[in-house]
Design an enzyme around this catalytic site. Structure first.
Site, PDB file in Angstrom:
ATOM      1  N   GLU A  36      92.027  29.527   0.715  1.00 58.48           N
ATOM      2  CA  GLU A  36      93.195  30.643   0.139  1.00 58.48           C
ATOM      3  C   GLU A  36      94.238  29.177  -0.201  1.00 58.48           C
ATOM      4  O   GLU A  36      95.191  29.273   0.852  1.00 58.48           O
ATOM      5  CB  GLU A  36      93.669  31.594   0.966  1.00 58.48           C
ATOM      6  CG  GLU A  36      94.252  32.858  -0.198  1.00 58.48           C
ATOM      7  CD  GLU A  36      95.246  34.377   0.446  1.00 58.48           C
ATOM      8  OE1 GLU A  36      94.708  34.470   1.570  1.00 58.48           O
ATOM      9  OE2 GLU A  36      95.524  34.677  -0.402  1.00 58.48           O
ATOM     10  N   ARG A 261      85.957  30.882  15.369  1.00 61.79           N
ATOM     11  CA  ARG A 261      87.286  30.139  15.473  1.00 61.79           C
ATOM     12  C   ARG A 261      88.161  29.161  16.108  1.00 61.79           C
ATOM     13  O   ARG A 261      87.649  29.533  17.501  1.00 61.79           O
ATOM     14  CB  ARG A 261      88.607  30.720  14.173  1.00 61.79           C
ATOM     15  CG  ARG A 261      89.192  31.660  15.604  1.00 61.79           C
ATOM     16  CD  ARG A 261      90.090  32.788  15.102  1.00 61.79           C
ATOM     17  NE  ARG A 261      91.132  32.000  14.020  1.00 61.79           N
ATOM     18  CZ  ARG A 261      91.375  32.230  12.389  1.00 61.79           C
ATOM     19  NH1 ARG A 261      90.717  33.033  11.609  1.00 61.79           N
ATOM     20  NH2 ARG A 261      92.111  31.449  11.364  1.00 61.79           N
ATOM     21  N   LYS A 271      98.136  30.163   8.603  1.00 61.50           N
ATOM     22  CA  LYS A 271      99.427  29.038   7.959  1.00 61.50           C
ATOM     23  C   LYS A 271     100.093  30.117   7.417  1.00 61.50           C
ATOM     24  O   LYS A 271     101.689  29.954   6.994  1.00 61.50           O
ATOM     25  CB  LYS A 271      98.129  29.808   5.455  1.00 61.50           C
ATOM     26  CG  LYS A 271      96.987  28.558   5.321  1.00 61.50           C
ATOM     27  CD  LYS A 271      96.802  28.433   4.576  1.00 61.50           C
ATOM     28  CE  LYS A 271      95.377  28.264   4.607  1.00 61.50           C
ATOM     29  NZ  LYS A 271      95.059  30.190   4.545  1.00 61.50           N
TER      30      LYS A 271
HETATM   31  P1  ATP Z   1      94.873  30.692   8.073  1.00 61.37           P
HETATM   32  O1  ATP Z   1      95.006  32.700   8.706  1.00 61.37           O
HETATM   33  O2  ATP Z   1      94.867  29.666   8.849  1.00 61.37           O
HETATM   34  O3  ATP Z   1      95.807  31.210   6.410  1.00 61.37           O
HETATM   35  P2  ATP Z   1      92.551  31.929   7.037  1.00 61.37           P
HETATM   36  O4  ATP Z   1      91.042  31.981   7.760  1.00 61.37           O
HETATM   37  O5  ATP Z   1      92.838  32.847   6.548  1.00 61.37           O
HETATM   38  O6  ATP Z   1      93.515  31.219   8.310  1.00 61.37           O
HETATM   39  P3  ATP Z   1      91.164  30.662   4.799  1.00 61.37           P
HETATM   40  O7  ATP Z   1      92.169  29.577   3.475  1.00 61.37           O
HETATM   41  O8  ATP Z   1      90.905  32.139   4.148  1.00 61.37           O
HETATM   42  O9  ATP Z   1      92.269  30.466   6.534  1.00 61.37           O
HETATM   43  O10 ATP Z   1      89.968  30.021   5.271  1.00 61.37           O
HETATM   44  C1  ATP Z   1      89.381  29.083   4.808  1.00 61.37           C
HETATM   45  C2  ATP Z   1      88.330  28.988   5.807  1.00 61.37           C
HETATM   46  O11 ATP Z   1      88.527  28.330   6.444  1.00 61.37           O
HETATM   47  C3  ATP Z   1      87.445  30.387   6.051  1.00 61.37           C
HETATM   48  O12 ATP Z   1      86.315  29.750   6.080  1.00 61.37           O
HETATM   49  C4  ATP Z   1      87.919  30.420   7.569  1.00 61.37           C
HETATM   50  O13 ATP Z   1      87.204  31.277   7.937  1.00 61.37           O
HETATM   51  C5  ATP Z   1      88.024  29.086   8.117  1.00 61.37           C
HETATM   52  N1  ATP Z   1      88.899  29.038   9.350  1.00 61.37           N
HETATM   53  C6  ATP Z   1      90.338  29.554   8.764  1.00 61.37           C
HETATM   54  N2  ATP Z   1      90.911  29.013   9.856  1.00 61.37           N
HETATM   55  C7  ATP Z   1      90.053  28.465  11.307  1.00 61.37           C
HETATM   56  C8  ATP Z   1      89.924  28.192  12.378  1.00 61.37           C
HETATM   57  N3  ATP Z   1      91.083  28.050  13.229  1.00 61.37           N
HETATM   58  N4  ATP Z   1      89.332  27.920  13.060  1.00 61.37           N
HETATM   59  C9  ATP Z   1      87.798  27.359  11.698  1.00 61.37           C
HETATM   60  N5  ATP Z   1      87.532  28.104  10.383  1.00 61.37           N
HETATM   61  C10 ATP Z   1      88.703  28.510  10.202  1.00 61.37           C
HETATM   62 MG    MG Z   2      93.693  34.021   4.747  1.00 59.25          MG
END
Ligand code: ATP
Ligand code: MG
Length: 555
Positions: A36, A261, A271
């Protein structure tokens, strides 16, 4: 389920792919990385990027970079551009570049299809009311009074939602599944909501936006993704994912697989939280060298290769755990060991006058650029009557076992001579401002001198040619390793996470440019900061110190 089989070359998702290919269930592997664009990527995302891109590469498949931009309030093109740059820098090239917002019309049509099938309805309940009537793990939810609206009424209301006739939150579209399902995600989840907001891609074209749980499976199906890999929190959403793919009658049938994760000690990895650090001015932007963002790690001096190797080694499992941040340090040391030129830098200078060295004389000494990699050649360093050494390398009243410089003691200057301390010069307050030594011309490095031995070797920089430099030393930004709690991480900011020292480096360093990397003898690896280095002011970021107390886990 704990997966113990994962190691460097294999992981359970890879095994699933091998099975799918062998059984002919899948022809060509297609994966995607779906961030995102609501912030910059962090090291957790790197784990997902490496996994998705390397699986596609290994099985000669395809991988898409897809921006999951269904929430206009949080998203921005600045983030889109930063994410593209970071994925490329990590060494990966995507096959397709897509935006969820490219599919809004299709998602709208699929929602209309659900309405026509009696599988979706417009609800007038507020989001609070919807939450209150959802039930709990032990109690079923309650049906909304609007659940049995006719197809015609739902079609009309949904179209009017799209036209902008209602305000934010006045109505939502819900999937009609089962308010008594043991899986709360299936209790008539919201699939479209009203948000009068300008979208970074579609502008003001839309005022209704699909929810992640509805949008994501449709995006995957449109792109014919075969293996849709996400983190474990989404495990309970898998039945909804499958429901959406089936009920919206998508042609392709993607499957979702979940992995653990990445969590790292002393690190916030979201983020949203990282944005707070930026917005509150705790750090110098998303690329602050203390940030666990890809751009922060890059500016700190981590290489793409070290991050890829780290991601490969930590493996892919189904059990959540936390990795020691020192483990990442190991990979950058390994990567830079033979690549980085070795040099000397004095971080906290103390002037040394070599009283028996002729005034005005400068000699140039030969030194290897990297003693473990002779191919890198030689450099020349000046030596004269005045040099700087590290304040910590001198003690007037040393404890026993202190083998560096103290009155009456002799040490080796790296690449140069033995010097012996004879006199300590102090200011009126009793602070040491300079020390006087004599050197022994017989002891020149490389001369084969075997007359006597000294126990300490210290580094130094010749004073008249020395180039001033700033050294930024980093400690973890977040203190302690307790469970991350949402409210308190801003209170756990380490006040000493950045310490700047003003020192000197060898004259051959005066033309360094941003991102050049060096090993400073006895200190560690440093990167030239690309943001703050100016022609007359070099700033070095400590990537990682020389030694690590960390013992690698056995493979
Ligand atoms: P954040 O909370 O940091 O925004 P998110 O999962 O909401 O993380 P996205 O932009 O939706 O962020 O994530 C893109 C991809 O990265 C998703 O497939 C997610 O599963 C993966 N991802 C995000 N954080 C991690 C992590 N700590 N370890 C492994 N994969 C991750
Ligand atoms: Mg997200």
């Amino acid at each position: 389920m704990v997966d113990n089989t994962s190691n460097n070359t294999s992981n359970f998702i890879r095994n699933i792919i091998v099975d799918d290919l062998e059984a002919g269930r899948v022809d060509k592997v297609i994966t995607r990385f779906p961030p995102e664009p609501n912030g910059y990527l962090h090291i957790g995302h790197a784990k997902s990027i490496c996994l998705n891109f390397e699986l596609a590469r290994e099985f000669k498949g395809l991988v898409n970079l897809r921006f999951d931009d269904t929430n206009p309030l949080k998203e921005d093109t600045e983030y889109v551009e930063a994410i593209k740059e970071d994925v490329k820098w990590l060494g990966y090239d995507w096959d397709g570049l897509f935006f969820a917002s490219d599919y809004f019309e299709e998602m709208y049509n699929r929602a209309v299809l659900l309405i026509n099938k009696g599988k979706a309805y417009v609800d007038d309940l507020t989001s609070d009311q919807i939450r209150e009537t959802r039930g709990t793990l032990t109690e079923p939810g309650k049906n909304s009074p609007f659940r049995d609206r006719s197809v015609e009424e739902n079609l009309d209301l949904f179209e009017r939602m799209r036209k902008g006739e209602f305000g934010n939150g006045e109505k939502v579209l819900r999937a009609k599944i089962d308010m008594a399902s043991p899986n709360i995600n299936l209790r008539d989840p919201i699939i479209f909501r009203i948000a009068h907001a300008t979208h970074h891609n579609t502008g003001d074209q839309w005022c209704i936006y699909p929810m992640y749980a509805f949008a994501h499976p449709i995006e995957d199906a449109i792109e014919s993704i075969t293996h849709s890999i996400c983190t474990l929190e989404f495990e309970d959403q898998r039945p909804l994912y499958d429901w959406v793919v089936q009920e919206t009658e998508m042609e392709a049938t993607p499957h979702q697989y979940e992995f653990a994760r990445l969590n790292i000690t002393n690190t916030v990895m979201s983020k949203r939280k990282l944005k707070l650090l930026v917005d509150e001015g705790v750090v110098d932007g998303w690329d602050d060298p203390r940030m666990p963002t890809i751009s922060g790690l890059r500016r700190r001096g981590f290489t793409a290769e070290s991050i890829r190797n780290f991601c490969r080694e930590i493996g892919v499992t189904k059990s959540n755990g936390t990795i020691d941040s020192k483990y990442l340090d190991h990979f950058i040391r390994e990567d830079l060991k033979l690549k980085a030129p070795r040099t000397m830098g004095v971080l906290k200078p103390l002037k040394v006058v070599i009283t028996n060295y002729p005034e005005g004389q400068v000699e140039w000494l030969d030194a290897e650029i990297n003693s473990e990699n002779p191919e890198m050649g030689m450099r020349q360093i000046p030596f004269s009557r005045e040099i700087y050494i590290e304040q910590d390398d001198f003690m007037e009243n040393p404890p026993s076992k202190y083998f560096r410089l103290f009155p009456g003691n002799e040490v080796r200057l790296k690449h140069a001579y033995f010097i012996k301390c004879n006199e300590v010069v102090k200011d009126e307050n009793g602070n040491v401002i300079e020390i006087h030594c004599t050197y022994d011309p017989e002891t020149k490095s490389g001369s084969g001198f075997t007359g006597r031995k000294v126990k300490g070797t210290i580094h130094w920089v010749e004073a008249t040619h020395a180039v001033p430099a700033e050294f930024r030393l980093y400690e973890p930004l977040i203190l302690d390793e307790e469970e991350e709690s949402d409210s308190s991480f801003l209170e756990r900011i380490n006040p000493d996470s950045l310490i700047a020292e003003q020192g000197f480096v060898e004259p051959n360093m005066k033309d360094v440019t941003g991102q050049d990397k060096f090993q400073f003898f006895r200190h560690g690896y440093f990167n030239v900061d690309p943001k703050h280095t100016k022609e007359d002011h070099i700033v070095f970021n400590l990537v990682v110190s020389m030694k690590s107390s960390f013992v690698l886990p056995k493979a």
